[in-house]
Motif scaffolding. Sequence first.
Motif, PDB file in Angstrom:
ATOM      1  N   THR A   1       0.834  -1.209 -17.017  1.00 40.57           N
ATOM      2  CA  THR A   1       1.583  -0.102 -16.416  1.00 40.57           C
ATOM      3  C   THR A   1       2.368  -0.625 -15.215  1.00 40.57           C
ATOM      4  O   THR A   1       2.024  -1.639 -14.618  1.00 40.57           O
ATOM      5  CB  THR A   1       0.633   1.021 -15.966  1.00 40.57           C
ATOM      6  N   TRP A   2       3.422   0.094 -14.882  1.00 45.33           N
ATOM      7  CA  TRP A   2       4.264  -0.300 -13.758  1.00 45.33           C
ATOM      8  C   TRP A   2       3.605   0.075 -12.442  1.00 45.33           C
ATOM      9  O   TRP A   2       2.947   1.105 -12.337  1.00 45.33           O
ATOM     10  CB  TRP A   2       5.627   0.375 -13.848  1.00 45.33           C
ATOM     11  N   GLU A   3       3.794  -0.775 -11.411  1.00 44.61           N
ATOM     12  CA  GLU A   3       3.340  -0.443 -10.064  1.00 44.61           C
ATOM     13  C   GLU A   3       4.345  -0.966  -9.049  1.00 44.61           C
ATOM     14  O   GLU A   3       4.995  -1.986  -9.275  1.00 44.61           O
ATOM     15  CB  GLU A   3       1.948  -1.007  -9.780  1.00 44.61           C
ATOM     16  N   LEU A   4       4.481  -0.231  -7.967  1.00 45.06           N
ATOM     17  CA  LEU A   4       5.384  -0.614  -6.888  1.00 45.06           C
ATOM     18  C   LEU A   4       4.692  -1.691  -6.064  1.00 45.06           C
ATOM     19  O   LEU A   4       3.616  -1.471  -5.516  1.00 45.06           O
ATOM     20  CB  LEU A   4       5.726   0.596  -6.022  1.00 45.06           C
ATOM     21  N   THR A   5       5.324  -2.874  -5.979  1.00 45.08           N
ATOM     22  CA  THR A   5       4.668  -3.993  -5.300  1.00 45.08           C
ATOM     23  C   THR A   5       5.185  -4.234  -3.889  1.00 45.08           C
ATOM     24  O   THR A   5       4.506  -4.872  -3.095  1.00 45.08           O
ATOM     25  CB  THR A   5       4.845  -5.305  -6.108  1.00 45.08           C
TER      26      THR A   5
ATOM     27  N   ILE B   1      13.016   5.629  -3.301  1.00 50.64           N
ATOM     28  CA  ILE B   1      12.278   4.623  -4.070  1.00 50.64           C
ATOM     29  C   ILE B   1      10.905   5.143  -4.459  1.00 50.64           C
ATOM     30  O   ILE B   1      10.457   4.957  -5.592  1.00 50.64           O
ATOM     31  CB  ILE B   1      12.183   3.308  -3.277  1.00 50.64           C
ATOM     32  N   ASP B   2      10.231   5.812  -3.528  1.00 49.86           N
ATOM     33  CA  ASP B   2       8.898   6.349  -3.845  1.00 49.86           C
ATOM     34  C   ASP B   2       8.958   7.387  -4.963  1.00 49.86           C
ATOM     35  O   ASP B   2       8.117   7.395  -5.863  1.00 49.86           O
ATOM     36  CB  ASP B   2       8.270   6.959  -2.590  1.00 49.86           C
ATOM     37  N   ILE B   3       9.961   8.257  -4.919  1.00 53.83           N
ATOM     38  CA  ILE B   3      10.087   9.298  -5.950  1.00 53.83           C
ATOM     39  C   ILE B   3      10.389   8.692  -7.309  1.00 53.83           C
ATOM     40  O   ILE B   3       9.765   9.033  -8.322  1.00 53.83           O
ATOM     41  CB  ILE B   3      11.168  10.321  -5.543  1.00 53.83           C
ATOM     42  N   VAL B   4      11.358   7.765  -7.353  1.00 56.29           N
ATOM     43  CA  VAL B   4      11.747   7.171  -8.636  1.00 56.29           C
ATOM     44  C   VAL B   4      10.630   6.291  -9.191  1.00 56.29           C
ATOM     45  O   VAL B   4      10.351   6.314 -10.388  1.00 56.29           O
ATOM     46  CB  VAL B   4      13.076   6.391  -8.493  1.00 56.29           C
ATOM     47  N   SER B   5       9.960   5.530  -8.324  1.00 54.70           N
ATOM     48  CA  SER B   5       8.863   4.683  -8.825  1.00 54.70           C
ATOM     49  C   SER B   5       7.709   5.524  -9.358  1.00 54.70           C
ATOM     50  O   SER B   5       7.111   5.200 -10.382  1.00 54.70           O
ATOM     51  CB  SER B   5       8.376   3.725  -7.740  1.00 54.70           C
ATOM     52  N   ALA B   6       7.415   6.644  -8.683  1.00 54.18           N
ATOM     53  CA  ALA B   6       6.360   7.530  -9.187  1.00 54.18           C
ATOM     54  C   ALA B   6       6.758   8.135 -10.526  1.00 54.18           C
ATOM     55  O   ALA B   6       5.922   8.280 -11.427  1.00 54.18           O
ATOM     56  CB  ALA B   6       6.071   8.629  -8.173  1.00 54.18           C
ATOM     57  N   ALA B   7       8.043   8.462 -10.679  1.00 50.36           N
ATOM     58  CA  ALA B   7       8.509   9.018 -11.951  1.00 50.36           C
ATOM     59  C   ALA B   7       8.462   7.960 -13.062  1.00 50.36           C
ATOM     60  O   ALA B   7       8.164   8.284 -14.211  1.00 50.36           O
ATOM     61  CB  ALA B   7       9.920   9.560 -11.798  1.00 50.36           C
TER      62      ALA B   7
END
Length: 132
Positions: free
Chosen positions: A123-127, A57-63
């Motif tokens: 912009t998108w951010e992981l919440t 999840i961290d890798i895909v959200s950062a991408a």
Amino acid sequence: MTGNKRLHGSAILWAVCTLMIFMVILTGILSLNKRYMNEEIYRYSDKQAEFSARSGIDIVSAAIIDSSIPVTSNQVDLKFDDSSGCTVTIEQNLGSIELRSVAQCGTSEYTLVGLMKKNKAGTWELTGYVTY
């Protein structure tokens, strides 16, 4: 050689009995140790699967944040160095993205969902994360 004929060989009998008792105790200790080690292996596999799912999840959200992966992608398969891996499914709803990561390590499987939303800057951010 004056002694009771009934006691001939009794020392060997006591030695064999003592050895048998020692073997029973040793077998019990070893079986408990094996059970403990198997539990530790399963616990390690569970944790490794959890870490793999979270890393996915961290890798895909950062991408997604860096625009390396388009939001319209359906699925991303990731493989890590330790031969574990995970599959991240991207589902876009109105104003939010759901990243469903399923990771396997050994016999353990772990599912984790990451939620992404657009912030005020657009912009998108992981919440956060949701576990199932």
